[in-house]
Design a protein around this motif. Structure first.
Motif, PDB file in Angstrom:
ATOM      1  N   MET A   1       0.825  -1.203   0.000  1.00  0.00           N
ATOM      2  CA  MET A   1       0.000   0.000   0.000  1.00  0.00           C
ATOM      3  C   MET A   1       0.862   1.257   0.000  1.00  0.00           C
ATOM      4  SD  MET A   1      -3.102   1.116  -0.097  1.00  0.00           S
ATOM      5  CE  MET A   1      -4.232  -0.126   0.506  1.00  0.00           C
ATOM      6  N   ALA A   2       1.968   1.218   0.719  1.00  0.00           N
ATOM      7  CA  ALA A   2       2.867   2.382   0.763  1.00  0.00           C
ATOM      8  C   ALA A   2       3.414   2.694  -0.621  1.00  0.00           C
ATOM      9  CB  ALA A   2       4.006   2.124   1.740  1.00  0.00           C
ATOM     10  N   LEU A   3       3.767   1.671  -1.368  1.00  0.00           N
ATOM     11  CA  LEU A   3       4.289   1.863  -2.717  1.00  0.00           C
ATOM     12  C   LEU A   3       3.279   2.587  -3.596  1.00  0.00           C
ATOM     13  CD1 LEU A   3       6.442   1.206  -4.900  1.00  0.00           C
ATOM     14  CD2 LEU A   3       5.222  -0.924  -5.293  1.00  0.00           C
ATOM     15  N   VAL A   4       2.011   2.201  -3.488  1.00  0.00           N
ATOM     16  CA  VAL A   4       0.968   2.819  -4.297  1.00  0.00           C
ATOM     17  C   VAL A   4       0.702   4.249  -3.834  1.00  0.00           C
ATOM     18  CG1 VAL A   4      -1.468   2.678  -4.937  1.00  0.00           C
ATOM     19  CG2 VAL A   4      -0.091   0.608  -4.839  1.00  0.00           C
ATOM     20  N   VAL A   5       0.660   4.459  -2.523  1.00  0.00           N
ATOM     21  CA  VAL A   5       0.368   5.789  -1.988  1.00  0.00           C
ATOM     22  C   VAL A   5       1.487   6.769  -2.325  1.00  0.00           C
ATOM     23  CG1 VAL A   5       0.045   7.108   0.142  1.00  0.00           C
ATOM     24  CG2 VAL A   5      -1.148   4.945  -0.174  1.00  0.00           C
ATOM     25  N   ILE A   6       2.735   6.310  -2.294  1.00  0.00           N
ATOM     26  CA  ILE A   6       3.845   7.188  -2.673  1.00  0.00           C
ATOM     27  C   ILE A   6       3.672   7.663  -4.109  1.00  0.00           C
ATOM     28  CG2 ILE A   6       6.336   7.231  -3.139  1.00  0.00           C
ATOM     29  CD1 ILE A   6       6.692   5.404  -0.710  1.00  0.00           C
ATOM     30  N   GLY A   7       3.132   6.821  -4.970  1.00  0.00           N
ATOM     31  CA  GLY A   7       2.845   7.198  -6.348  1.00  0.00           C
ATOM     32  C   GLY A   7       1.534   7.936  -6.504  1.00  0.00           C
ATOM     33  N   ARG A   8       0.967   8.401  -5.422  1.00  0.00           N
ATOM     34  CA  ARG A   8      -0.292   9.139  -5.358  1.00  0.00           C
ATOM     35  C   ARG A   8      -1.459   8.300  -5.877  1.00  0.00           C
ATOM     36  NH1 ARG A   8      -0.845  15.475  -7.071  1.00  0.00           N
ATOM     37  NH2 ARG A   8       1.183  15.498  -6.044  1.00  0.00           N
ATOM     38  N   GLY A   9      -1.579   7.105  -5.359  1.00  0.00           N
ATOM     39  CA  GLY A   9      -2.710   6.244  -5.681  1.00  0.00           C
ATOM     40  C   GLY A   9      -3.216   5.583  -4.416  1.00  0.00           C
ATOM     41  N   ILE A  10      -4.091   4.609  -4.576  1.00  0.00           N
ATOM     42  CA  ILE A  10      -4.583   3.820  -3.452  1.00  0.00           C
ATOM     43  C   ILE A  10      -5.131   2.509  -4.021  1.00  0.00           C
ATOM     44  CG2 ILE A  10      -6.981   4.653  -3.418  1.00  0.00           C
ATOM     45  CD1 ILE A  10      -6.647   4.782  -0.303  1.00  0.00           C
ATOM     46  N   ASP A  11      -5.055   1.444  -3.246  1.00  0.00           N
ATOM     47  CA  ASP A  11      -5.495   0.133  -3.720  1.00  0.00           C
ATOM     48  C   ASP A  11      -6.382  -0.513  -2.665  1.00  0.00           C
ATOM     49  OD1 ASP A  11      -5.909  -2.282  -4.859  1.00  0.00           O
ATOM     50  OD2 ASP A  11      -3.801  -2.791  -5.168  1.00  0.00           O
ATOM     51  N   LEU A  12      -7.697  -0.406  -2.869  1.00  0.00           N
ATOM     52  CA  LEU A  12      -8.647  -0.993  -1.931  1.00  0.00           C
ATOM     53  C   LEU A  12      -8.917  -2.466  -2.232  1.00  0.00           C
ATOM     54  CD1 LEU A  12     -11.281   1.888  -1.588  1.00  0.00           C
ATOM     55  CD2 LEU A  12      -9.246   1.446  -0.213  1.00  0.00           C
ATOM     56  N   LEU A 115      11.023 -12.679   7.093  1.00  0.00           N
ATOM     57  CA  LEU A 115      10.440 -12.439   5.775  1.00  0.00           C
ATOM     58  C   LEU A 115       9.991 -10.988   5.631  1.00  0.00           C
ATOM     59  CD1 LEU A 115       8.393 -15.740   5.432  1.00  0.00           C
ATOM     60  CD2 LEU A 115      10.438 -15.097   4.151  1.00  0.00           C
ATOM     61  N   PHE A 116       9.437 -10.427   6.695  1.00  0.00           N
ATOM     62  CA  PHE A 116       9.053  -9.016   6.663  1.00  0.00           C
ATOM     63  C   PHE A 116      10.275  -8.133   6.419  1.00  0.00           C
ATOM     64  CE2 PHE A 116       8.695  -5.000   9.031  1.00  0.00           C
ATOM     65  CZ  PHE A 116       7.646  -4.413   8.351  1.00  0.00           C
ATOM     66  N   LEU A 117      11.364  -8.427   7.112  1.00  0.00           N
ATOM     67  CA  LEU A 117      12.580  -7.637   6.931  1.00  0.00           C
ATOM     68  C   LEU A 117      13.131  -7.787   5.518  1.00  0.00           C
ATOM     69  CD1 LEU A 117      14.385  -8.294  10.350  1.00  0.00           C
ATOM     70  CD2 LEU A 117      13.154  -6.239   9.635  1.00  0.00           C
ATOM     71  N   ALA A 118      13.033  -9.001   4.965  1.00  0.00           N
ATOM     72  CA  ALA A 118      13.527  -9.231   3.608  1.00  0.00           C
ATOM     73  C   ALA A 118      12.716  -8.438   2.584  1.00  0.00           C
ATOM     74  CB  ALA A 118      13.480 -10.728   3.283  1.00  0.00           C
ATOM     75  N   VAL A 119      11.378  -8.472   2.723  1.00  0.00           N
ATOM     76  CA  VAL A 119      10.534  -7.715   1.807  1.00  0.00           C
ATOM     77  C   VAL A 119      10.744  -6.210   2.006  1.00  0.00           C
ATOM     78  CG1 VAL A 119       8.147  -7.197   1.174  1.00  0.00           C
ATOM     79  CG2 VAL A 119       8.818  -9.542   1.632  1.00  0.00           C
ATOM     80  N   ALA A 120      10.906  -5.784   3.264  1.00  0.00           N
ATOM     81  CA  ALA A 120      11.153  -4.367   3.532  1.00  0.00           C
ATOM     82  C   ALA A 120      12.456  -3.910   2.896  1.00  0.00           C
ATOM     83  CB  ALA A 120      11.180  -4.116   5.041  1.00  0.00           C
ATOM     84  N   LEU A 121      13.500  -4.744   2.995  1.00  0.00           N
ATOM     85  CA  LEU A 121      14.788  -4.399   2.388  1.00  0.00           C
ATOM     86  C   LEU A 121      14.659  -4.323   0.870  1.00  0.00           C
ATOM     87  CD1 LEU A 121      17.820  -3.888   2.605  1.00  0.00           C
ATOM     88  CD2 LEU A 121      18.168  -6.369   2.575  1.00  0.00           C
ATOM     89  N   ALA A 122      13.945  -5.301   0.273  1.00  0.00           N
ATOM     90  CA  ALA A 122      13.751  -5.279  -1.176  1.00  0.00           C
ATOM     91  C   ALA A 122      12.966  -4.042  -1.601  1.00  0.00           C
ATOM     92  CB  ALA A 122      13.022  -6.550  -1.619  1.00  0.00           C
ATOM     93  N   GLY A 123      11.948  -3.680  -0.824  1.00  0.00           N
ATOM     94  CA  GLY A 123      11.175  -2.483  -1.135  1.00  0.00           C
ATOM     95  C   GLY A 123      12.006  -1.221  -1.026  1.00  0.00           C
TER      96      GLY A 123
END
Length: 271
Positions: A1-12, A115-123
């Motif tokens: 969701m953060a990725l989408v919001v940073i791009g000025r969007g939202i994903d419900l 796994l959360f840390l791995a995805v966070a690092l990749a993001g």
């Protein structure tokens, strides 16, 4: 969701995509398909939903709020009608490596945390150290300026929704491995608002173009402490929803004060 919001969007549609893609994965595995292939099918399904969202928003010019809301309802209905046999789909008991994803430990730390840390690092690497990540910030900062400078705006919108759905599916797989199944009724819960609450409370402005993975981690910790505290205090579920919604409303008001949306501030990032 953060990725989408940073791009000025939202994903419900994220929760619906997560629930149905993972439930279908477990249903395929339960029918005899190897777990690895089933997970691949689920991930491709989630990515496909994200890409469709992006196409509707970028090429059909449908507002993200309405297109993703409609897509979430459609995916949930399609999943219950054609893909999964019941609301609750159990995980295969004989696939130990999948169970370990959600219930195992490494160095005394639960695997979901790793796994959360791995995805966070990749993001973080994607957003801060790749050209596509910088394009996402440019889109959120000023859509028209990004188009003028030659950024492929529409393909980038499609990409960010596809990546967001992929991450959502990964989160769903961890959840299913943790509780040995997927309950698709969470689509009708307040989980999507909890996700938005984490993003906004972490400091990612809905005006786009700012924030990062650090904000997600901060928001996750704050909401985690809040929910655990209310659970320990035996606060009723309905009261918890009132508290969370009040905090979300306050965060949105605060965000609108910090990032006012008027004609002048809409020109941020112009060259």
């Amino acid at each position: 969701m953060a990725l989408v919001v940073i791009g000025r969007g939202i994903d419900l549609s994220l929760v619906a995509t997560m629930a149905i893609s993972v439930a279908w994965t477990l249903a395929l595995a339960g029918s005899g398909m190897p777990m690895g292939q089933a997970i691949a099918c689920g991930l491709l399904f989630a990515i496909g939903v994200g890409l469709v969202n992006g196409v509707l928003i970028a090429y059909a010019d449908i507002p993200a709020l309405f297109s993703t809301l409609a897509m979430g309802t459609f995916i949930y209905g399609l999943g219950r009608l054609k893909l999964i046999p019941s609301d609750v789909v159990p995980a295969p008991e004989d696939v130990l490596w999948f169970t370990r994803i959600g219930q195992g430990e490494m160095l005394g730390i639960p695997m979901p945390v790793w796994l959360f840390l791995a995805v966070a690092l990749a993001g973080h690497v994607f957003l801060r150290h790749t050209r596509a990540g910088r394009f996402v910030y440019a889109l959120g900062d000023n859509h028209l300026a990004a188009r003028i400078t030659g950024i492929p705006v529409r393909p980038m919108v499609v990409l960010q929704y596809g990546v967001a759905s992929l991450i959502g599916c990964i989160g769903g797989l961890v959840t299913a491995a943790s509780v040995s199944g997927m309950n698709t009724r969470i689509v009708n819960s307040t989980l999507i608002y909890d996700v938005i609450l984490v993003v906004v409370l972490g400091g990612i402005g809905l005006s786009g173009g700012k924030g990062g993975v650090r904000n997600v981690i901060i928001g996750t910790l704050l909401i985690g402490v809040l929910l655990n505290g209310m659970t320990i205090m035996n606060v009723q579920y309905t009261v918890q929803n009132v508290v969370k919604s009040s905090i979300l409303l306050a965060a949105l008001i605060f965000d609108s004060l910090l990032n006012p949306r008027d004609e002048q501030t809409a020109q941020q990032g112009d060259i």
